[in-house]
Structure formats: C-alpha cells, structure tokens
Design a protein around this motif. Sequence first.
Motif, PDB file in Angstrom:
ATOM      1  N   UNK A 139       0.841  -1.196   0.000  1.00 26.87           N
ATOM      2  CA  UNK A 139       0.000   0.000   0.000  1.00 26.87           C
ATOM      3  C   UNK A 139       0.875   1.244   0.000  1.00 26.87           C
ATOM      4  N   UNK A 140       0.379   2.359  -0.545  1.00 22.76           N
ATOM      5  CA  UNK A 140       1.147   3.610  -0.468  1.00 22.76           C
ATOM      6  C   UNK A 140       1.071   4.188   0.947  1.00 22.76           C
ATOM      7  N   UNK A 141       1.452   5.425   1.110  1.00 23.86           N
ATOM      8  CA  UNK A 141       1.422   6.093   2.413  1.00 23.86           C
ATOM      9  C   UNK A 141       0.020   6.042   3.004  1.00 23.86           C
ATOM     10  N   UNK A 142      -0.043   5.913   4.322  1.00 23.44           N
ATOM     11  CA  UNK A 142      -1.330   5.826   5.021  1.00 23.44           C
ATOM     12  C   UNK A 142      -2.219   7.026   4.699  1.00 23.44           C
ATOM     13  N   UNK A 143      -1.643   8.197   4.553  1.00 18.91           N
ATOM     14  CA  UNK A 143      -2.447   9.382   4.253  1.00 18.91           C
ATOM     15  C   UNK A 143      -3.114   9.269   2.884  1.00 18.91           C
ATOM     16  N   UNK A 144      -2.442   8.658   1.911  1.00 19.54           N
ATOM     17  CA  UNK A 144      -3.024   8.471   0.581  1.00 19.54           C
ATOM     18  C   UNK A 144      -4.154   7.443   0.611  1.00 19.54           C
ATOM     19  N   UNK A 145      -3.965   6.379   1.370  1.00 16.93           N
ATOM     20  CA  UNK A 145      -5.005   5.351   1.499  1.00 16.93           C
ATOM     21  C   UNK A 145      -6.209   5.941   2.218  1.00 16.93           C
ATOM     22  N   UNK A 146      -5.963   6.714   3.276  1.00 14.78           N
ATOM     23  CA  UNK A 146      -7.052   7.348   4.025  1.00 14.78           C
ATOM     24  C   UNK A 146      -7.831   8.316   3.139  1.00 14.78           C
ATOM     25  N   UNK A 147      -7.123   9.093   2.330  1.00 15.57           N
ATOM     26  CA  UNK A 147      -7.801  10.052   1.444  1.00 15.57           C
ATOM     27  C   UNK A 147      -8.691   9.325   0.438  1.00 15.57           C
ATOM     28  N   UNK A 148      -8.205   8.233  -0.138  1.00 21.07           N
ATOM     29  CA  UNK A 148      -9.010   7.461  -1.103  1.00 21.07           C
ATOM     30  C   UNK A 148     -10.221   6.838  -0.407  1.00 21.07           C
ATOM     31  N   UNK A 149     -10.014   6.282   0.784  1.00 18.89           N
ATOM     32  CA  UNK A 149     -11.120   5.670   1.525  1.00 18.89           C
ATOM     33  C   UNK A 149     -12.178   6.715   1.870  1.00 18.89           C
ATOM     34  N   UNK A 150     -11.752   7.858   2.345  1.00 23.45           N
ATOM     35  CA  UNK A 150     -12.700   8.910   2.705  1.00 23.45           C
ATOM     36  C   UNK A 150     -13.472   9.392   1.482  1.00 23.45           C
ATOM     37  N   UNK A 151     -12.796   9.546   0.369  1.00 19.54           N
ATOM     38  CA  UNK A 151     -13.460   9.979  -0.861  1.00 19.54           C
ATOM     39  C   UNK A 151     -14.563   9.000  -1.245  1.00 19.54           C
ATOM     40  N   UNK A 152     -14.253   7.715  -1.215  1.00 16.64           N
ATOM     41  CA  UNK A 152     -15.214   6.700  -1.641  1.00 16.64           C
ATOM     42  C   UNK A 152     -16.343   6.488  -0.633  1.00 16.64           C
ATOM     43  N   UNK A 153     -16.041   6.576   0.641  1.00 22.38           N
ATOM     44  CA  UNK A 153     -17.043   6.272   1.669  1.00 22.38           C
ATOM     45  C   UNK A 153     -17.880   7.483   2.083  1.00 22.38           C
ATOM     46  N   UNK A 154     -17.511   8.654   1.602  1.00 19.58           N
ATOM     47  CA  UNK A 154     -18.223   9.887   1.933  1.00 19.58           C
ATOM     48  C   UNK A 154     -18.512  10.639   0.635  1.00 19.58           C
ATOM     49  N   UNK A 155     -19.463  10.131  -0.131  1.00 18.93           N
ATOM     50  CA  UNK A 155     -19.696  10.648  -1.484  1.00 18.93           C
ATOM     51  C   UNK A 155     -20.101  12.109  -1.528  1.00 18.93           C
ATOM     52  N   UNK A 156     -20.679  12.623  -0.453  1.00 17.97           N
ATOM     53  CA  UNK A 156     -21.059  14.032  -0.485  1.00 17.97           C
ATOM     54  C   UNK A 156     -19.968  14.944   0.082  1.00 17.97           C
ATOM     55  N   UNK A 157     -18.833  14.372   0.436  1.00 13.30           N
ATOM     56  CA  UNK A 157     -17.669  15.158   0.847  1.00 13.30           C
ATOM     57  C   UNK A 157     -17.861  15.959   2.121  1.00 13.30           C
ATOM     58  N   UNK A 158     -18.596  15.422   3.068  1.00 13.36           N
ATOM     59  CA  UNK A 158     -18.858  16.153   4.314  1.00 13.36           C
ATOM     60  C   UNK A 158     -17.770  15.982   5.365  1.00 13.36           C
ATOM     61  N   UNK A 159     -16.890  15.035   5.180  1.00 13.97           N
ATOM     62  CA  UNK A 159     -15.835  14.777   6.164  1.00 13.97           C
ATOM     63  C   UNK A 159     -14.474  15.216   5.636  1.00 13.97           C
ATOM     64  N   UNK A 160     -13.601  15.529   6.581  1.00 10.52           N
ATOM     65  CA  UNK A 160     -12.211  15.866   6.271  1.00 10.52           C
ATOM     66  C   UNK A 160     -11.322  14.931   7.076  1.00 10.52           C
TER      67      UNK A 160
END
Length: 182
Positions: free
Chosen positions: A95-116
């Motif tokens: 896997x790449x850096x944890x921050x990159x994996x977290x960003x991809x996961x958040x993007x996919x799991x929060x489709x309306x972009x309400x979380x940071x």
Amino acid sequence: MMARAERSAAENRIRAAVADRSAELGVPVRSTDVVVDLAEDDVAPGLRLFRASWSGGRSERSLAGVLDDDDRPDTHPGHALGTVLRRWVETAGHLPAASDVAAAAAFLLDSDGRHRVLLTDEDTADVPGGVLPELVELPHRLGVSFWWTDGYSASRLTAELDEADRLSVNESTPGTDGRPTP
C-alpha cells in the motif's frame, strides 16, 4: 491526462452506471441529470476516482466510485475501495502512504464530501485519542485506520479488506477517556 473525447466517453459511462445504481437504490435519475467529477489522475494504475451528484427534489444526492479503464464504473463504494487496495498491492507490492489510502477511503465512503481526514498532528491535537492515519497490513488483512471530522465531531474509521475480498468498515467515536467506542 485523458484526451477530451476519452474523458467525455468516460463521464458518459459513469452517468449511465450512476443512473442504474440510483434506480437500484430507489431514487431513479436520468443519466443526463448526473454531474460527474472525475479525478484528473489515477488513484492507482488504471483506476480513477469519481464523484457523481444530482438533485432529487429538495435534496442533492451523490455516489462515489472508481472507473477502471477496462470495466464498468463501480458505484459500490466498499467494493470500489477494495478494488483500489488490491490494485495498489498488485502493482506496487504494498500500500502507499497511510495518508493516501485514508484520502481514497474517505473519498469513496463519503460521497457528499462532508468529512475531512485528519492528516497532521495539528489536526488531531484537539481530538481525544486522535492519531494520524495508520496502515493495516496483517497477514490476511489490509487497509487503513484514520480519524475524520464533519466539522462538529471526530470519529475513527477503519476499513479492512480480508483474503476473501470482503471489506469491513467500522466507525467509532471517542469516549470520555479518549479511547474509541463503537
């Protein structure tokens, strides 16, 4: 970078897939009413993230997913995340850096972009028990654990893919002692 005609064709494929998925979810939409935000760059080789939205009466609805160069767009966020995790491991061996994996996961799991996603020590300073993103790399599981906020409260999200390609997603909020409680 996709050529204009290729990008247009990809966006039309996404619109059609989103229209089909929205009908499955009981909120049908015409593909022509879907607005697509397709990432400029691959998140993993041959995979691009997208967010699609449309107005449904008084509210806006959205789906996030992944576009594979060779397959139908995947509008099931958990499955899409599993596809991204597997592609990273298949192509890079890890896997790449944890921050990159977290960003991809958040993007996919929060489709309306309400979380940071909380990515820095400063971000997590006011969160009891908050830590920076961490990779999950166990013999039969891989994924990421990270903290995110909706602007009001923070919670810890863990997404793990097991050897049978099942993705589990767990979210917990901090208790009074700072430890996450499910």
